[in-house]
Design a protein around this motif. Structure first.
Motif, short mmCIF file in Angstrom:
data_model
loop_
_atom_site.label_atom_id
_atom_site.label_comp_id
_atom_site.label_asym_id
_atom_site.label_seq_id
_atom_site.Cartn_x
_atom_site.Cartn_y
_atom_site.Cartn_z
N TYR A 338 -49.48 16.75 -49.91
CA TYR A 338 -49.36 18.28 -49.47
C TYR A 338 -48.24 18.56 -49.80
CZ TYR A 338 -50.12 22.08 -46.32
OH TYR A 338 -50.20 23.25 -46.04
N LEU A 339 -47.20 18.05 -49.43
CA LEU A 339 -45.96 18.60 -49.71
C LEU A 339 -45.45 18.66 -51.14
CD1 LEU A 339 -44.02 16.92 -46.64
CD2 LEU A 339 -44.54 19.18 -46.71
N LEU A 340 -46.00 17.78 -51.92
CA LEU A 340 -45.96 17.73 -53.36
C LEU A 340 -46.43 19.12 -53.91
CD1 LEU A 340 -44.83 16.72 -56.10
CD2 LEU A 340 -46.83 15.26 -56.06
N ALA A 341 -47.69 19.31 -53.62
CA ALA A 341 -48.33 20.51 -53.98
C ALA A 341 -47.60 21.98 -53.53
CB ALA A 341 -49.69 20.55 -53.36
N MET A 342 -47.18 21.66 -52.18
CA MET A 342 -46.37 22.86 -51.65
C MET A 342 -45.20 23.41 -52.47
SD MET A 342 -45.15 23.52 -47.62
CE MET A 342 -43.48 22.98 -47.69
N GLY A 343 -44.50 22.10 -52.83
CA GLY A 343 -43.12 22.35 -53.79
C GLY A 343 -41.97 21.88 -53.20
N SER A 344 -42.00 21.34 -51.99
CA SER A 344 -40.66 20.68 -51.34
C SER A 344 -40.95 19.94 -50.44
CB SER A 344 -39.82 22.13 -50.97
OG SER A 344 -40.23 22.46 -49.96
N GLY A 345 -40.07 19.09 -49.78
CA GLY A 345 -40.02 18.30 -48.86
C GLY A 345 -40.83 17.00 -48.94
N ARG A 346 -40.73 16.16 -47.84
CA ARG A 346 -41.19 14.91 -47.63
C ARG A 346 -40.99 14.19 -46.40
NH1 ARG A 346 -37.49 10.43 -48.08
NH2 ARG A 346 -35.35 11.17 -48.51
N CYS A 347 -41.87 13.43 -45.98
CA CYS A 347 -41.79 12.76 -44.47
C CYS A 347 -40.67 11.72 -44.73
CB CYS A 347 -42.92 12.21 -43.96
SG CYS A 347 -44.28 13.47 -43.50
N ARG A 348 -39.60 11.82 -43.65
CA ARG A 348 -38.64 10.75 -43.90
C ARG A 348 -38.72 9.71 -42.97
NH1 ARG A 348 -37.10 15.78 -45.19
NH2 ARG A 348 -35.64 15.79 -47.12
#
Length: 386
Positions: A338-348
């Motif tokens: 999801y965040l890859l498609a959104m363009g930024s971020g990741r769960c840490r």
């Protein structure tokens, strides 16, 4: 196993330990169709083999399951059953479906444990369907997933960075820049969805870390103020501030005024990757904000939070975190793409977030356990006095 179908013993693997050799041997064994057929019939392995067959089929059929849920929500099936069981014919008429189509959907929903087929040939809510009635935010997320499915039509292109502009990056426009110039009509869709998702977890956060001891809360990236409103109701003496993009902050002000909190709230518009945060709060919250951003932006946000907090102030980071027990399908599979498609971020992970917090100057970092860690975990830290 059939005679003559013996599995080859583990081969020596240069430079690898016995665990690696065992895993390689196990993988070769499970991959062998002869072993699969034998395991499905042997009493001691039959249950495992059948469970694995079902799990693999569920992975293949997952889209069909999610679209069954989508159809149930779009046709208000769960709301129709909220008052009690109904026969298929009645449900067909109320959903506007032909009897055959309605029965097909009802059987699919029954198979997914969303509803129950009763002995008198009526249908009733199962626990999962009933839970959806009490959590309208889930329904909004299911409808929102139509954008995600479009972006995942070619997941390999997405992973290789060859997919081009995605629907989710357009839906969450701040993902591609600081967002200060966004107009009200461009922030309305995602602001409403974010408000629904925050409302789903607000009580869990406030139960894990009650705010009654504090005098002023600054909610950064607070959207339309769903979490801030919940905090204000839980702690009536708490002063409230919200910081978000100018167009979002304007929506938050109207929403919070309608909630009867206008006299206690100050909303400030800006970009938390470019602008200073309003100073003076002794507790600052980042609710589902950090995982939306890459490390460089997170470092800016945390430094800004440290600068804005009063001496001995407290920072709350609340979001889904990688490494949570039983949550890998949520944090690593779902949010990963999801965040890859959104363009930024990741769960840490908690250690990764802890390192970022320490780098920004926060100390006494600890976790406040939540009721539903699969949805959100809470890290609490303190502003360094040095």
């Amino acid at each position: 196993m059939a005679r003559g179908a013996a599995i080859e013993p583990p081969r020596a693997l240069s430079g690898r330990g016995w665990r690696a050799r065992w895993r390689a041997f196990r993988a070769r064994t499970v991959a062998d169709p002869r072993f699969q057929r034998w395991a499905a019939g042997f009493p001691l392995t039959r249950r495992i083999a059948r469970a694995n067959t079902r799990a693999l089929f569920d992975l293949c059929a997952g889209f069909t399951y999610s679209q069954t849920l989508f159809a149930c929500l779009r046709l208000d099936l769960f709301a129709l059953l909220a008052e009690g069981p109904l026969p298929a014919g009645t449900l067909a008429g109320r959903m506007g479906l032909a009897p055959e189509a309605a029965l097909r959907l009802l059987r699919a929903a029954t198979a997914l444990d969303l509803i129950l087929a009763l002995p008198d040939e009526t249908f009733a809510l199962a626990d999962l369907g009933a839970a959806l009635i009490g959590n309208p935010a889930i329904g909004r997320m299911v409808e929102h997933h139509a954008l995600l499915y479009e972006d995942l039509r070619d997941p390999v292109a997405l992973l290789r960075g060859e997919a081009g502009p995605t629907r989710l990056s357009g839906y969450w426009p701040y993902a591609g820049g600081d967002g200060r110039g966004l107009a009200a009509d461009s922030v309305a869709p995602y602001s409403g969805l974010m408000a629904a998702s925050q409302a789903l977890i607000a009580e869990d956060i406030l139960e894990a870390y009650p705010l009654g001891r504090h005098r002023c809360l600054l909610d950064v990236g607070g959207g339309e103020g769903a979490f801030l409103a919940a905090a204000g109701r839980a702690a009536p003496a708490l002063d409230l501030m919200l910081f978000d993009l100018p167009a979002v902050a304007a929506r938050a002000e109207a929403h919070l005024t309608a909630e009867g909190l206008g006299g206690r709230v100050r909303t400030v518009g800006g970009s938390f990757v470019r602008d200073a945060l309003p100073a003076g709060a002794d507790v600052l919250s980042l609710v589902r904000v950090v995982h939306d951003h890459d490390d460089a932006a997170v470092r800016i946000i945390l430094r800004a939070a440290h600068a804005a907090l009063a001496s001995n102030g407290t920072l709350i980071v609340a979001e889904p975190m990688s490494g949570t027990r039983d949550a890998a399908p949520i944090t690593d599979a779902y949010f990963g793409l999801y965040l890859l498609a959104m363009g930024s971020g990741r769960c840490r992970t908690v250690p990764e977030l802890t390192a970022l917090l320490r780098e920004a100057g926060f100390t006494r970092i600890r976790e406040a356990p939540t009721r539903r860690p699969l949805l959100t975990r809470v890290l609490v830290s303190s502003k360094s006095d040095s």
